[in-house]
Design a protein around this motif. Structure first.
Motif, PDB file in Angstrom:
ATOM      1  N   ASN A  85       0.803  -1.228   0.000  1.00 16.29           N
ATOM      2  CA  ASN A  85       0.000   0.000   0.000  1.00 16.29           C
ATOM      3  C   ASN A  85       0.833   1.274   0.000  1.00 16.29           C
ATOM      4  N   ASP A  86       2.097   1.178   0.429  1.00 15.64           N
ATOM      5  CA  ASP A  86       2.944   2.362   0.479  1.00 15.64           C
ATOM      6  C   ASP A  86       3.707   2.612  -0.824  1.00 15.64           C
ATOM      7  N   GLY A  87       3.398   1.832  -1.879  1.00 18.41           N
ATOM      8  CA  GLY A  87       4.043   2.016  -3.170  1.00 18.41           C
ATOM      9  C   GLY A  87       5.382   1.318  -3.300  1.00 18.41           C
ATOM     10  N   GLN A  88       5.750   0.551  -2.286  1.00 21.39           N
ATOM     11  CA  GLN A  88       7.007  -0.190  -2.328  1.00 21.39           C
ATOM     12  C   GLN A  88       6.759  -1.588  -2.883  1.00 21.39           C
ATOM     13  N   TRP A  89       7.559  -1.974  -3.860  1.00 22.06           N
ATOM     14  CA  TRP A  89       7.447  -3.281  -4.485  1.00 22.06           C
ATOM     15  C   TRP A  89       8.335  -4.271  -3.760  1.00 22.06           C
ATOM     16  N   LYS A  90       7.855  -5.527  -3.676  1.00 24.84           N
ATOM     17  CA  LYS A  90       8.584  -6.586  -2.996  1.00 24.84           C
ATOM     18  C   LYS A  90       8.550  -7.845  -3.848  1.00 24.84           C
ATOM     19  N   ILE A  91       9.641  -8.596  -3.820  1.00 24.20           N
ATOM     20  CA  ILE A  91       9.662  -9.886  -4.493  1.00 24.20           C
ATOM     21  C   ILE A  91       8.766 -10.821  -3.681  1.00 24.20           C
TER      22      ILE A  91
END
Length: 100
Positions: free
Chosen positions: A87-93
């Motif tokens: 939700n904070d715009g951070q992408w994660k593998i």
């Protein structure tokens, strides 16, 4: 130009196709996250590439390293690793099964 890219035309394509709808702040944020997310998988692949190993060998090494490989494109020589945005715009593998 982003640190992990050396082709402005390809960067433009990536931004227009993926970045503009990725939920990031701007193009700098997008490419910063892409470069950061790709650094470790690339470090797994680079020694294999230097040894002229196959794309399938590289995909296997990534899978064995815990990366969620979901597609190997032999035509364009690409390995797709799944990622999702929080939700904070951070992408994660993350594996597709972890998407909500």
């Amino acid at each position: 130009m982003a640190s992990c890219y050396d082709d402005l035309g390809f960067m433009t394509h990536e931004w227009e196709k993926h970045g503009t709808c990725a939920g990031v702040k701007d193009s700098d944020d997008f490419f910063s996250q892409v470069c950061s997310l790709s650094a470790q998988p690339l470090s797994v692949m680079q020694p294999l590439r230097a040894q002229s190993q196959s794309l399938a060998d590289m995909a296997s090494a990534l899978k064995n390293g815990g990366y969620p490989v979901y597609y190997v494109d032999d035509v364009d020589s690409q390995i797709y690793i799944s990622v999702c945005a929080s939700n904070d715009g951070q992408w994660k593998i993350a594996d597709v099964s972890q998407f909500s």
